[in-house]
Design an enzyme around this catalytic site. Sequence first.
Site, mmCIF file in Angstrom:
data_model
loop_
_atom_site.group_PDB
_atom_site.id
_atom_site.type_symbol
_atom_site.label_atom_id
_atom_site.label_comp_id
_atom_site.label_asym_id
_atom_site.label_seq_id
_atom_site.Cartn_x
_atom_site.Cartn_y
_atom_site.Cartn_z
ATOM 1 N N LYS A 67 5.354 -2.936 4.962
ATOM 2 C CA LYS A 67 5.429 -2.413 3.569
ATOM 3 C C LYS A 67 6.788 -1.681 3.684
ATOM 4 O O LYS A 67 7.173 -0.858 4.931
ATOM 5 C CB LYS A 67 4.255 -1.533 3.277
ATOM 6 C CG LYS A 67 4.915 -0.578 1.998
ATOM 7 C CD LYS A 67 5.342 0.698 2.598
ATOM 8 C CE LYS A 67 5.444 1.546 1.141
ATOM 9 N NZ LYS A 67 5.761 2.934 1.773
ATOM 10 N N TRP A 69 0.898 -1.131 -0.022
ATOM 11 C CA TRP A 69 -0.114 -0.076 0.085
ATOM 12 C C TRP A 69 0.803 1.082 -0.102
ATOM 13 O O TRP A 69 2.047 1.405 0.885
ATOM 14 C CB TRP A 69 -0.857 -0.014 1.116
ATOM 15 C CG TRP A 69 -1.902 1.072 1.177
ATOM 16 C CD1 TRP A 69 -2.515 1.426 0.229
ATOM 17 C CD2 TRP A 69 -2.378 1.701 2.394
ATOM 18 N NE1 TRP A 69 -3.538 2.406 0.634
ATOM 19 C CE2 TRP A 69 -3.539 2.404 1.797
ATOM 20 C CE3 TRP A 69 -2.401 1.573 3.698
ATOM 21 C CZ2 TRP A 69 -4.303 3.319 2.796
ATOM 22 C CZ3 TRP A 69 -3.205 2.388 4.587
ATOM 23 C CH2 TRP A 69 -4.133 3.163 4.209
ATOM 24 N N ASN A 80 13.268 -6.076 7.890
ATOM 25 C CA ASN A 80 11.948 -6.869 8.263
ATOM 26 C C ASN A 80 12.011 -8.505 7.835
ATOM 27 O O ASN A 80 11.604 -9.274 8.968
ATOM 28 C CB ASN A 80 10.899 -6.370 7.471
ATOM 29 C CG ASN A 80 10.529 -4.981 7.847
ATOM 30 O OD1 ASN A 80 10.939 -4.436 8.710
ATOM 31 N ND2 ASN A 80 9.753 -4.186 6.866
ATOM 32 N N PRO A 110 1.521 -3.338 10.496
ATOM 33 C CA PRO A 110 2.040 -3.814 11.734
ATOM 34 C C PRO A 110 2.578 -2.784 12.445
ATOM 35 O O PRO A 110 3.041 -2.964 13.925
ATOM 36 C CB PRO A 110 3.008 -4.985 11.376
ATOM 37 C CG PRO A 110 3.199 -4.665 9.945
ATOM 38 C CD PRO A 110 2.120 -4.086 9.408
ATOM 39 N N TYR A 148 -4.622 -0.234 -4.390
ATOM 40 C CA TYR A 148 -3.329 0.423 -4.596
ATOM 41 C C TYR A 148 -2.694 0.787 -5.625
ATOM 42 O O TYR A 148 -2.341 0.154 -6.662
ATOM 43 C CB TYR A 148 -2.289 -0.760 -3.640
ATOM 44 C CG TYR A 148 -2.673 -1.278 -2.369
ATOM 45 C CD1 TYR A 148 -3.784 -0.835 -1.648
ATOM 46 C CD2 TYR A 148 -2.023 -2.452 -1.856
ATOM 47 C CE1 TYR A 148 -3.983 -1.509 -0.411
ATOM 48 C CE2 TYR A 148 -2.401 -2.967 -0.937
ATOM 49 C CZ TYR A 148 -3.459 -2.411 -0.100
ATOM 50 O OH TYR A 148 -4.084 -3.143 0.980
ATOM 51 N N GLY A 152 1.764 0.282 12.864
ATOM 52 C CA GLY A 152 0.907 1.221 13.347
ATOM 53 C C GLY A 152 1.299 2.656 13.197
ATOM 54 O O GLY A 152 1.093 3.470 14.059
ATOM 55 N N SER A 205 -10.902 -9.634 4.535
ATOM 56 C CA SER A 205 -10.138 -8.603 5.222
ATOM 57 C C SER A 205 -11.086 -7.736 5.947
ATOM 58 O O SER A 205 -12.234 -7.178 5.308
ATOM 59 C CB SER A 205 -9.287 -7.913 4.075
ATOM 60 O OG SER A 205 -8.562 -6.846 4.782
#
Length: 282
Positions: A240, A21, A250, A195, A54, A197, A142
Amino acid sequence: MIGRPFGPTGASVPLIGQGTWNVPTRGAAAEAARSALRAGIEHGMVHIDTAEMYGDGAAEELVGAAIAGLPRESLFIVSKVLPSNATARGTIAACERSLHRLKTDYLDCYLLHWRGTVPLRETMGALEQLVAEGKIRALGVSNFDVDDLTEAQAVLEREPIACNQVLYHLNERTIEDHELPYAREHDIATVAYTPFGRGAYERGPGYATLVAIAERYGVTPAQVVLAFLTRTADTFAIPKAASVAHALENAGAGDLALAPDDIAAIDRAYPAGRRRGGLPSL
Ligand code: NAP
């Protein structure tokens, strides 16, 4: 990179995947993002999450460029249909457009992005048809709360729900008392979106705990966040990253197992809290 069963699909999927995204889709930044996706794949993050929404399809095209030449079976590609397209015919057509942009002939999982006004029976029927036609290997949802999940399961005739992709980060843990137990009971994978936030975890009083734990393991706080969110056997996270450095960081979290004491300390530092209102989403 540790892998685990993705709900009922039989596929082993890495704990940490890659979101797309707001991924840059033009110029040098897009080239960097494509390199980041590719580096992430090479370091085991073969679960790529995208959506027709997206960049109005441009993110799917970028993913298509990033996966070009790679063995298709080594990847786990997920895309999503917009609720406004999720009629019986619209879902099939949207999937075909996504496949075209991704330059692939099947998706590993195809999700309804969120619940809209089209009856669930119609959308779920179309997703089942796509499975039967071999255009998708599995179907999912989702932003579904427990009531939505229950209803979707009731209208599906042949296929199980493979996953529910939901907002889940250190400052928003309320799925742990709602959708997560339901998903666990029904063998549905839970995929944590956003994740990090939007960095909220760095701004609260719990951050010192996170930093101390990260230092002890010789990792970064961001890696600890990802390891915490994927600490149970049925959760996945899809951060992302638009740079190779972030992607590799990551990916490194995919092998990090936190000790029970550290999980308990993070649990206290970022308490789950009680939900007010419906399932949070972005
Ligand atoms: P996110 O992954 O939590 O955060 C992305 C931000 O974190 C970017 O600014 C990124 O920077 C930065 N970042 C990445 N790796 C980092 C690291 N190791 N250390 C520090 N910062 C790091 O947010 P998101 O993009 O909202 O969510 C992830 C994915 O979930 C999305 O891309 C999308 O695929 C999916 N999603 C789904 C829904 C849904 O409704 N189903 C909603 C939202 C998101 P750079 O970009 O500069 O690397």
